[in-house]
Design a protein around this motif. Structure first.
Motif, PDB file in Angstrom:
ATOM      1  N   SER A 236      52.761 -26.413  32.545  1.00 29.27           N
ATOM      2  CA  SER A 236      52.561 -27.786  31.871  1.00 29.27           C
ATOM      3  C   SER A 236      51.174 -27.867  31.748  1.00 29.27           C
ATOM      4  O   SER A 236      50.681 -28.545  30.827  1.00 29.27           O
ATOM      5  CB  SER A 236      53.113 -28.527  32.808  1.00 29.27           C
ATOM      6  OG  SER A 236      52.280 -28.489  33.893  1.00 29.27           O
ATOM      7  N   ASP A 237      50.181 -27.211  32.247  1.00 32.14           N
ATOM      8  CA  ASP A 237      48.609 -27.159  31.902  1.00 32.14           C
ATOM      9  C   ASP A 237      48.465 -25.899  31.152  1.00 32.14           C
ATOM     10  O   ASP A 237      47.860 -24.961  31.407  1.00 32.14           O
ATOM     11  CB  ASP A 237      48.118 -27.071  33.356  1.00 32.14           C
ATOM     12  CG  ASP A 237      46.576 -27.229  33.041  1.00 32.14           C
ATOM     13  OD1 ASP A 237      46.122 -27.423  31.813  1.00 32.14           O
ATOM     14  OD2 ASP A 237      45.693 -26.844  34.056  1.00 32.14           O
ATOM     15  N   ALA A 238      48.968 -26.141  29.762  1.00 37.37           N
ATOM     16  CA  ALA A 238      49.042 -24.875  28.949  1.00 37.37           C
ATOM     17  C   ALA A 238      47.739 -24.233  28.738  1.00 37.37           C
ATOM     18  O   ALA A 238      48.044 -22.808  28.584  1.00 37.37           O
ATOM     19  CB  ALA A 238      49.552 -25.294  27.517  1.00 37.37           C
ATOM     20  N   LYS A 239      46.734 -24.761  28.438  1.00 36.53           N
ATOM     21  CA  LYS A 239      45.502 -24.180  28.144  1.00 36.53           C
ATOM     22  C   LYS A 239      45.025 -23.082  29.281  1.00 36.53           C
ATOM     23  O   LYS A 239      44.586 -22.194  29.343  1.00 36.53           O
ATOM     24  CB  LYS A 239      44.395 -25.079  27.838  1.00 36.53           C
ATOM     25  CG  LYS A 239      44.878 -25.812  26.271  1.00 36.53           C
ATOM     26  CD  LYS A 239      44.795 -24.689  25.266  1.00 36.53           C
ATOM     27  CE  LYS A 239      45.206 -25.505  23.828  1.00 36.53           C
ATOM     28  NZ  LYS A 239      45.359 -24.361  22.809  1.00 36.53           N
ATOM     29  N   ASN A 240      45.158 -24.005  30.623  1.00 38.75           N
ATOM     30  CA  ASN A 240      44.528 -22.903  31.907  1.00 38.75           C
ATOM     31  C   ASN A 240      45.795 -21.971  32.052  1.00 38.75           C
ATOM     32  O   ASN A 240      45.127 -20.807  32.136  1.00 38.75           O
ATOM     33  CB  ASN A 240      44.497 -24.033  32.952  1.00 38.75           C
ATOM     34  CG  ASN A 240      43.069 -24.437  32.983  1.00 38.75           C
ATOM     35  OD1 ASN A 240      42.098 -24.245  32.809  1.00 38.75           O
ATOM     36  ND2 ASN A 240      43.177 -25.935  33.412  1.00 38.75           N
ATOM     37  N   TYR A 241      46.620 -22.254  31.847  1.00 38.33           N
ATOM     38  CA  TYR A 241      47.927 -21.311  32.189  1.00 38.33           C
ATOM     39  C   TYR A 241      47.765 -20.252  31.102  1.00 38.33           C
ATOM     40  O   TYR A 241      47.725 -18.873  31.524  1.00 38.33           O
ATOM     41  CB  TYR A 241      49.159 -22.003  32.122  1.00 38.33           C
ATOM     42  CG  TYR A 241      50.565 -21.218  32.088  1.00 38.33           C
ATOM     43  CD1 TYR A 241      51.306 -21.143  33.300  1.00 38.33           C
ATOM     44  CD2 TYR A 241      51.188 -20.312  31.059  1.00 38.33           C
ATOM     45  CE1 TYR A 241      52.077 -20.439  33.751  1.00 38.33           C
ATOM     46  CE2 TYR A 241      52.022 -19.519  31.402  1.00 38.33           C
ATOM     47  CZ  TYR A 241      52.595 -19.506  32.423  1.00 38.33           C
ATOM     48  OH  TYR A 241      53.786 -18.671  32.724  1.00 38.33           O
ATOM     49  N   GLN A 242      47.708 -20.214  29.834  1.00 39.22           N
ATOM     50  CA  GLN A 242      47.737 -19.185  29.083  1.00 39.22           C
ATOM     51  C   GLN A 242      46.312 -18.596  28.830  1.00 39.22           C
ATOM     52  O   GLN A 242      46.306 -17.080  29.098  1.00 39.22           O
ATOM     53  CB  GLN A 242      47.767 -19.856  27.387  1.00 39.22           C
ATOM     54  CG  GLN A 242      48.860 -20.509  27.214  1.00 39.22           C
ATOM     55  CD  GLN A 242      48.998 -21.155  25.850  1.00 39.22           C
ATOM     56  OE1 GLN A 242      48.395 -20.500  24.835  1.00 39.22           O
ATOM     57  NE2 GLN A 242      49.834 -22.173  25.619  1.00 39.22           N
ATOM     58  N   ALA A 243      45.313 -19.389  29.162  1.00 37.78           N
ATOM     59  CA  ALA A 243      43.775 -18.525  29.339  1.00 37.78           C
ATOM     60  C   ALA A 243      43.997 -17.428  30.660  1.00 37.78           C
ATOM     61  O   ALA A 243      43.531 -16.458  30.400  1.00 37.78           O
ATOM     62  CB  ALA A 243      42.798 -19.458  29.319  1.00 37.78           C
ATOM     63  N   PHE A 244      44.521 -18.114  31.867  1.00 36.91           N
ATOM     64  CA  PHE A 244      44.546 -17.306  32.945  1.00 36.91           C
ATOM     65  C   PHE A 244      45.370 -16.146  32.732  1.00 36.91           C
ATOM     66  O   PHE A 244      45.081 -14.971  33.176  1.00 36.91           O
ATOM     67  CB  PHE A 244      45.225 -18.017  34.053  1.00 36.91           C
ATOM     68  CG  PHE A 244      45.436 -17.206  35.327  1.00 36.91           C
ATOM     69  CD1 PHE A 244      44.232 -16.835  36.199  1.00 36.91           C
ATOM     70  CD2 PHE A 244      46.593 -16.895  35.445  1.00 36.91           C
ATOM     71  CE1 PHE A 244      44.697 -16.056  37.400  1.00 36.91           C
ATOM     72  CE2 PHE A 244      46.798 -15.914  36.480  1.00 36.91           C
ATOM     73  CZ  PHE A 244      45.859 -15.571  37.587  1.00 36.91           C
ATOM     74  N   TRP A 245      46.718 -16.190  32.230  1.00 36.72           N
ATOM     75  CA  TRP A 245      47.552 -15.163  32.084  1.00 36.72           C
ATOM     76  C   TRP A 245      47.050 -13.976  31.043  1.00 36.72           C
ATOM     77  O   TRP A 245      47.110 -12.640  31.146  1.00 36.72           O
ATOM     78  CB  TRP A 245      48.995 -15.545  31.925  1.00 36.72           C
ATOM     79  CG  TRP A 245      49.601 -15.984  33.099  1.00 36.72           C
ATOM     80  CD1 TRP A 245      49.912 -17.353  33.375  1.00 36.72           C
ATOM     81  CD2 TRP A 245      49.937 -15.208  34.250  1.00 36.72           C
ATOM     82  NE1 TRP A 245      50.721 -17.377  34.619  1.00 36.72           N
ATOM     83  CE2 TRP A 245      50.373 -16.250  35.207  1.00 36.72           C
ATOM     84  CE3 TRP A 245      49.598 -13.795  34.645  1.00 36.72           C
ATOM     85  CZ2 TRP A 245      50.945 -15.768  36.462  1.00 36.72           C
ATOM     86  CZ3 TRP A 245      50.119 -13.582  36.046  1.00 36.72           C
ATOM     87  CH2 TRP A 245      50.670 -14.676  36.697  1.00 36.72           C
ATOM     88  N   ILE A 246      46.451 -14.348  29.976  1.00 31.73           N
ATOM     89  CA  ILE A 246      45.922 -13.474  28.980  1.00 31.73           C
ATOM     90  C   ILE A 246      44.515 -12.807  29.803  1.00 31.73           C
ATOM     91  O   ILE A 246      44.819 -11.398  29.726  1.00 31.73           O
ATOM     92  CB  ILE A 246      45.194 -14.315  27.740  1.00 31.73           C
ATOM     93  CG1 ILE A 246      46.421 -14.978  27.035  1.00 31.73           C
ATOM     94  CG2 ILE A 246      44.563 -13.209  26.870  1.00 31.73           C
ATOM     95  CD1 ILE A 246      45.777 -15.898  25.827  1.00 31.73           C
ATOM     96  N   ASN A 247      43.806 -13.338  30.190  1.00 31.83           N
ATOM     97  CA  ASN A 247      42.528 -12.510  31.112  1.00 31.83           C
ATOM     98  C   ASN A 247      43.246 -11.722  32.093  1.00 31.83           C
ATOM     99  O   ASN A 247      42.768 -10.645  32.547  1.00 31.83           O
ATOM    100  CB  ASN A 247      41.630 -13.429  31.772  1.00 31.83           C
ATOM    101  CG  ASN A 247      40.960 -14.156  30.700  1.00 31.83           C
ATOM    102  OD1 ASN A 247      40.103 -13.533  29.867  1.00 31.83           O
ATOM    103  ND2 ASN A 247      40.845 -15.421  30.669  1.00 31.83           N
ATOM    104  N   ALA A 248      44.348 -12.286  32.922  1.00 37.89           N
ATOM    105  CA  ALA A 248      45.060 -11.483  33.917  1.00 37.89           C
ATOM    106  C   ALA A 248      45.438 -10.377  33.695  1.00 37.89           C
ATOM    107  O   ALA A 248      45.628  -9.045  34.013  1.00 37.89           O
ATOM    108  CB  ALA A 248      45.898 -12.343  34.725  1.00 37.89           C
ATOM    109  N   TYR A 249      46.277 -10.482  32.386  1.00 38.00           N
ATOM    110  CA  TYR A 249      46.737  -9.211  31.674  1.00 38.00           C
ATOM    111  C   TYR A 249      45.596  -8.046  31.218  1.00 38.00           C
ATOM    112  O   TYR A 249      45.847  -6.741  31.667  1.00 38.00           O
ATOM    113  CB  TYR A 249      47.552  -9.591  30.405  1.00 38.00           C
ATOM    114  CG  TYR A 249      48.183  -8.421  29.509  1.00 38.00           C
ATOM    115  CD1 TYR A 249      49.463  -8.288  29.890  1.00 38.00           C
ATOM    116  CD2 TYR A 249      47.482  -7.606  28.738  1.00 38.00           C
ATOM    117  CE1 TYR A 249      50.391  -7.295  29.180  1.00 38.00           C
ATOM    118  CE2 TYR A 249      48.422  -6.575  27.932  1.00 38.00           C
ATOM    119  CZ  TYR A 249      49.561  -6.404  28.315  1.00 38.00           C
ATOM    120  OH  TYR A 249      50.110  -5.178  27.657  1.00 38.00           O
ATOM    121  N   ASN A 250      44.853  -8.412  30.566  1.00 41.36           N
ATOM    122  CA  ASN A 250      43.672  -7.601  30.212  1.00 41.36           C
ATOM    123  C   ASN A 250      42.845  -6.843  31.498  1.00 41.36           C
ATOM    124  O   ASN A 250      42.686  -5.509  31.638  1.00 41.36           O
ATOM    125  CB  ASN A 250      42.900  -8.376  29.296  1.00 41.36           C
ATOM    126  CG  ASN A 250      43.157  -8.652  27.904  1.00 41.36           C
ATOM    127  OD1 ASN A 250      44.091  -8.116  27.593  1.00 41.36           O
ATOM    128  ND2 ASN A 250      42.574  -9.532  27.370  1.00 41.36           N
TER     129      ASN A 250
END
Length: 234
Positions: A68-82
């Motif tokens: 639900s906290d989309a920006k934090n969620y997406q930014a976290f998982w993109i960085n975590a993936y890389n």
């Protein structure tokens, strides 16, 4: 009294989570700046001194992010993936390609945000189906030359949309496409994930022209060139 204690604990817990997330973004930013240049990763240097990478991923294990906290969620998982891709390479280093390591994308797990996940889990379960944003394909970097380039900074919630737009434009106007007159050859990514680029009745050419400076004819013939799986090493 119990009510106030519970409220206090909740506030403290929320603040700690926010601090952990902010710390993760800050440290990830430092790491990418130090180890990524022109889309290539300094695997030799990281392999010799993996402490900062390991500390980053240890911090990522304790973080809590909500969809639900989309920006934090997406930014976290993109960085975590890389970061996890880099960790996977380092754990198998030296290696010439992520594909040289069995189960690199679908078997090897990473402990992130309270979950044990593979790289495929992050991309295909936690991001793509939840947000249906084709721009993810230009920021999730699989460790190969054929991927859109890794940037030398972290993806941050405050700048995420601008970063997604910038990386998509860079790819569409760069090596992601080969254009010759009325023939367009695209990265295999557009073939593998065609459904992402043709949502809501649009065509692949529509997506391309949304971001391409020099527009392509709607009647252009589209094909796909082979993916370069060689390691994106400095």
């Amino acid at each position: 009294m119990k009510k106030y204690i519970l409220i206090f604990i909740t506030i403290v817990g929320t603040n700690l989570q926010a601090q952990n997330l902010d710390s993760f973004f800050k440290d990830a930013n430092i790491f990418f700046k130090a180890n990524v240049k022109h889309g290539k990763v300094a695997y030799d240097a990281i392999h010799k001194n993996p402490e900062r990478l390991n500390a980053l991923l240890a911090n990522a294990e304790k973080i809590s992010v909500k969809e639900s906290d989309a920006k934090n969620y997406q930014a976290f998982w993109i960085n975590a993936y890389n970061l996890s891709v880099i960790k996977g390479i380092i754990d198998n280093y030296p290696t010439s390609s992520p594909l040289d390591n069995k189960g690199f994308f679908d078997k090897t797990t990473y402990s992130l945000a309270g979950k044990n996940v593979t790289l495929n889990d992050i991309e295909h379960k936690l991001l793509r189906p939840k947000f249906k944003d084709p721009r993810f394909h230009f920021v999730l970097v699989c460790g190969a030359v054929g991927c859109p380039p890794l940037i030398s900074e972290a993806y941050l919630p405050s700048t995420l949309n601008a970063q997604l737009e910038a990386q998509t434009k860079k790819a569409i106007n760069g090596n992601f496409l080969k254009v010759k007159k009325n023939k367009v050859s695209a990265s295999k990514i557009m073939e593998w994930y065609k459904e992402d680029f043709t949502m809501n009745g649009t065509k692949e050419i529509d997506f391309i022209n949304k971001y391409r400076n020099e527009k392509i004819s709607d009647n252009a013939k589209l094909s796909y060139f082979e993916y370069n799986w060689n390691l994106n090493k400095q």
